[in-house]
Design an enzyme around this catalytic site. Sequence first.
Site, PDB file in Angstrom:
ATOM      1  N   SER A 256       0.793  -1.239   0.000  1.00 10.77           N
ATOM      2  CA  SER A 256       0.000   0.000   0.000  1.00 10.77           C
ATOM      3  C   SER A 256       0.824   1.287   0.000  1.00 10.77           C
ATOM      4  CB  SER A 256      -0.977  -0.010   1.176  1.00 10.77           C
ATOM      5  OG  SER A 256      -1.875  -1.079   1.016  1.00 10.77           O
ATOM      6  N   LYS A 317      -9.194  -5.327  11.134  1.00 15.28           N
ATOM      7  CA  LYS A 317     -10.378  -4.889  10.380  1.00 15.28           C
ATOM      8  C   LYS A 317     -11.664  -4.951  11.216  1.00 15.28           C
ATOM      9  CE  LYS A 317      -8.626  -6.223   5.836  1.00 15.28           C
ATOM     10  NZ  LYS A 317      -8.891  -6.866   4.573  1.00 15.28           N
ATOM     11  N   ASN A 350     -12.078  -1.677   6.369  1.00 15.33           N
ATOM     12  CA  ASN A 350     -10.655  -1.585   6.003  1.00 15.33           C
ATOM     13  C   ASN A 350     -10.252  -0.163   5.640  1.00 15.33           C
ATOM     14  OD1 ASN A 350     -11.907  -1.293   3.523  1.00 15.33           O
ATOM     15  ND2 ASN A 350     -10.286  -2.366   2.416  1.00 15.33           N
ATOM     16  N   GLY A 389     -13.710 -20.364   2.286  1.00 15.41           N
ATOM     17  CA  GLY A 389     -13.065 -19.637   3.384  1.00 15.41           C
ATOM     18  C   GLY A 389     -14.068 -18.702   4.012  1.00 15.41           C
ATOM     19  N   GLY A 391     -13.358 -16.708   6.756  1.00 17.29           N
ATOM     20  CA  GLY A 391     -12.680 -15.731   7.612  1.00 17.29           C
ATOM     21  C   GLY A 391     -13.170 -14.328   7.248  1.00 17.29           C
ATOM     22  N   GLY A 392     -12.385 -13.325   7.590  1.00 19.25           N
ATOM     23  CA  GLY A 392     -12.816 -11.942   7.367  1.00 19.25           C
ATOM     24  C   GLY A 392     -13.177 -11.655   5.916  1.00 19.25           C
ATOM     25  N   TYR A 485      -3.123 -12.436  -3.325  1.00 15.43           N
ATOM     26  CA  TYR A 485      -2.566 -11.515  -4.327  1.00 15.43           C
ATOM     27  C   TYR A 485      -1.050 -11.517  -4.394  1.00 15.43           C
ATOM     28  CZ  TYR A 485      -2.008  -8.233  -0.434  1.00 15.43           C
ATOM     29  OH  TYR A 485      -1.654  -7.648   0.742  1.00 15.43           O
TER      30      TYR A 485
HETATM   31  P1  NAP Z   1      -8.744 -15.102   8.018  1.00 17.88           P
HETATM   32  O1  NAP Z   1      -9.774 -14.249   8.641  1.00 17.88           O
HETATM   33  O2  NAP Z   1      -7.599 -15.570   8.834  1.00 17.88           O
HETATM   34  O3  NAP Z   1      -9.489 -16.397   7.419  1.00 17.88           O
HETATM   35  C1  NAP Z   1      -8.771 -17.432   6.824  1.00 17.88           C
HETATM   36  C2  NAP Z   1      -9.739 -18.441   6.230  1.00 17.88           C
HETATM   37  O4  NAP Z   1      -8.966 -19.429   5.561  1.00 17.88           O
HETATM   38  C3  NAP Z   1     -10.593 -19.168   7.261  1.00 17.88           C
HETATM   39  O5  NAP Z   1     -11.809 -19.489   6.685  1.00 17.88           O
HETATM   40  C4  NAP Z   1      -9.781 -20.442   7.519  1.00 17.88           C
HETATM   41  O6  NAP Z   1     -10.552 -21.543   7.904  1.00 17.88           O
HETATM   42  C5  NAP Z   1      -9.250 -20.705   6.129  1.00 17.88           C
HETATM   43  N1  NAP Z   1      -8.031 -21.502   6.168  1.00 17.88           N
HETATM   44  C6  NAP Z   1      -6.846 -21.145   6.703  1.00 17.88           C
HETATM   45  N2  NAP Z   1      -5.967 -22.143   6.540  1.00 17.88           N
HETATM   46  C7  NAP Z   1      -6.612 -23.140   5.915  1.00 17.88           C
HETATM   47  C8  NAP Z   1      -6.253 -24.436   5.482  1.00 17.88           C
HETATM   48  N3  NAP Z   1      -5.010 -24.893   5.683  1.00 17.88           N
HETATM   49  N4  NAP Z   1      -7.182 -25.193   4.865  1.00 17.88           N
HETATM   50  C9  NAP Z   1      -8.405 -24.748   4.664  1.00 17.88           C
HETATM   51  N5  NAP Z   1      -8.842 -23.527   5.054  1.00 17.88           N
HETATM   52  C10 NAP Z   1      -7.945 -22.742   5.672  1.00 17.88           C
HETATM   53  O7  NAP Z   1      -8.103 -14.401   6.746  1.00 17.88           O
HETATM   54  P2  NAP Z   1      -8.766 -13.305   5.779  1.00 17.88           P
HETATM   55  O8  NAP Z   1      -8.509 -11.948   6.319  1.00 17.88           O
HETATM   56  O9  NAP Z   1     -10.157 -13.692   5.504  1.00 17.88           O
HETATM   57  O10 NAP Z   1      -7.870 -13.464   4.470  1.00 17.88           O
HETATM   58  C11 NAP Z   1      -8.035 -14.593   3.622  1.00 17.88           C
HETATM   59  C12 NAP Z   1      -7.204 -14.408   2.363  1.00 17.88           C
HETATM   60  O11 NAP Z   1      -7.696 -13.280   1.652  1.00 17.88           O
HETATM   61  C13 NAP Z   1      -5.743 -14.075   2.651  1.00 17.88           C
HETATM   62  O12 NAP Z   1      -4.964 -15.233   2.494  1.00 17.88           O
HETATM   63  C14 NAP Z   1      -5.345 -13.034   1.606  1.00 17.88           C
HETATM   64  O13 NAP Z   1      -4.478 -13.587   0.642  1.00 17.88           O
HETATM   65  C15 NAP Z   1      -6.643 -12.678   0.933  1.00 17.88           C
HETATM   66  N6  NAP Z   1      -6.843 -11.203   0.886  1.00 17.88           N
HETATM   67  C16 NAP Z   1      -6.834 -10.614  -0.336  1.00 17.88           C
HETATM   68  C17 NAP Z   1      -7.032  -9.253  -0.436  1.00 17.88           C
HETATM   69  C18 NAP Z   1      -6.976  -8.610  -1.794  1.00 17.88           C
HETATM   70  O14 NAP Z   1      -7.118  -7.384  -1.887  1.00 17.88           O
HETATM   71  N7  NAP Z   1      -6.796  -9.376  -2.838  1.00 17.88           N
HETATM   72  C19 NAP Z   1      -7.261  -8.475   0.707  1.00 17.88           C
HETATM   73  C20 NAP Z   1      -7.267  -9.120   1.937  1.00 17.88           C
HETATM   74  C21 NAP Z   1      -7.060 -10.484   2.022  1.00 17.88           C
HETATM   75  P3  NAP Z   1     -10.753 -21.964   9.456  1.00 17.88           P
HETATM   76  O15 NAP Z   1     -11.954 -21.216   9.924  1.00 17.88           O
HETATM   77  O16 NAP Z   1     -11.021 -23.452   9.379  1.00 17.88           O
HETATM   78  O17 NAP Z   1      -9.500 -21.622  10.175  1.00 17.88           O
END
Ligand code: NAP
Length: 541
Positions: A256, A317, A350, A389, A391-392, A485
Amino acid sequence: MPTLIAVPLHVLDPEAALGEATLARDLGANVVEFRLDGAIEGPESFDAIESLIARSPLPCIATCRPSWEGGHYEGDEGTRIDLFERLIASDRPPAHIDIELEAFARTPGLESRLGGALSGARVPPPRLIVSMHDFGGRPADLARRLLHLRTIDIASVHKVAFRARSLRDNLEILDILAQRDRPTIALAMGEFGLLSRVLAPKLGAYLTFASLRDASATAPGQPTIRELIDLYRFREISPSSRVFGIVGWPVSHSLSPAVHNAVFESARQDAVYLPLPIAADEGDAEGTYASLKGTLLDLLAREELALAGVSVTIPHKENLLRLAIEQRDQPTTTLPWRIEPIALRCGAANTLAVLHDHILVTNTDAPAALACLRNAGVGIASSRVVVMGAGGVGRAIAVALADAGAEVLLANRSIERSRSVVSDANAPSARLRAMVLDDIPDDADAYVNATPLGMSGGPAPGASPISAEQIARTRAGTVFFDTVYRDQETPMLEAAKNLGRECVDGLSMFVLQAAAQSELWLASPAPLALIERVARERLAR
Ligand code: NAP
């Protein structure tokens, strides 16, 4: 007077030091600091030091930091003082000599001795920088030491440096600079102190330090001169500059700052964007929230800082939204807070923007993800999308898709998490359903990876949330969108591409969410091509 950039150079070999000083000059430094800690081997080395200083391609600071102040000089104090007297009396003296406040306590009569040398100088003598350092943290007796500093009449410049243990420690640096009674260098060391170094021109500091290259940094957290000038546009920073940044933990590798500073440059904005690290403790959710809240409110309260906007990333966030709800209901800031409905729906925010009559908090991740799907030809309202997924990011995308009329299957490795998102979201049950990753169907219009699977440096870089066999069973034209990304070709996208499916990488989402933030802060259209180019260049490094 513009704030100077000084590059510190450890002198072991004078010829090598001169070469480095020339490089520092060519890169835009105004001053070099010759660190003579390892160069003094007794009075017999004085000639070589005097000659080095006389031949310096830039005005210099002569510093010989003793071990009792964090330096490497372990020799006799008398020899060190003799060197300073010799340099003061030189026909070609250094522009500055740095001497520690502590030296005046250790050597009785030092002030009158150096004062005598200064008044007897044949040519305009060096300016004395009287300095104090604490590599452990903010000194408990800082106020007393600052008072002591003011009693040294021969000091032309004051220097105060201590290790910041949090972002908030920079605020003390702001106060020291605001209350200065002569030119002052004040900076916080370490990762948390970058703000004080980069914003030196905004805060009226006499000088800031930058390293010639990473490995040569003499103080932790010191930016390189290239970063200072090219990334942070140091020469453009002025007291009126607005400050933006990315709050998260960790944030040192964020794309960023490069992206938003490039946008500010292209839009000729008097603004700068910085990493704003706020530490998080995984085992202490309330403590992590308290530090986000306390730090952000303190930064917003400082009018002289002119904090105008922040991006917020992992793990803050959800906490930003919580803070915004608290402030919306019981504001403690001068401006009222407003929350955009998308952030409330996503359960996370965010983006924060300080606008003219309110503070706005929103979420640009979810709209960016929807725009990526639309750009790939997905008609959201009539589509069936699998979000992998919960998560957030998964939650935000799933809820935003369901709100936009899509049928969404939210798949997680554990059903509990996807179920809890579905029940919190309160969306029509036909639109948002929970399932486990193993049960995802083959007939969706789009598949979104919102897990870190496939991300290099993540928990499973070689993995995909959906197998290549299952991808092969999907229809031609199905869209595969990976929010990861850091890698343009994750295992999921590689398999989908090989089978001729439509692919969207996470950088496209990153670009669109950054563009939305920029449009909010600058109230003008964001240069998408520039954001994409800078982000891709940074990732390729
Ligand atoms: P988060 O809140 O930590 O959530 C992670 C998610 O992934 C949860 O659902 C988790 O499942 C799952 N997970 C983690 N390890 C796993 C595994 N080994 N097998 C299966 N599922 C697994 O993270 P987040 O903030 O949502 O971010 C997720 C992804 O979004 C990041 O990796 C990042 O690359 C991407 N992202 C992209 C942007 C963009 O602008 N392109 C912006 C932000 C984030 P459980 O509930 O089972 O733990």
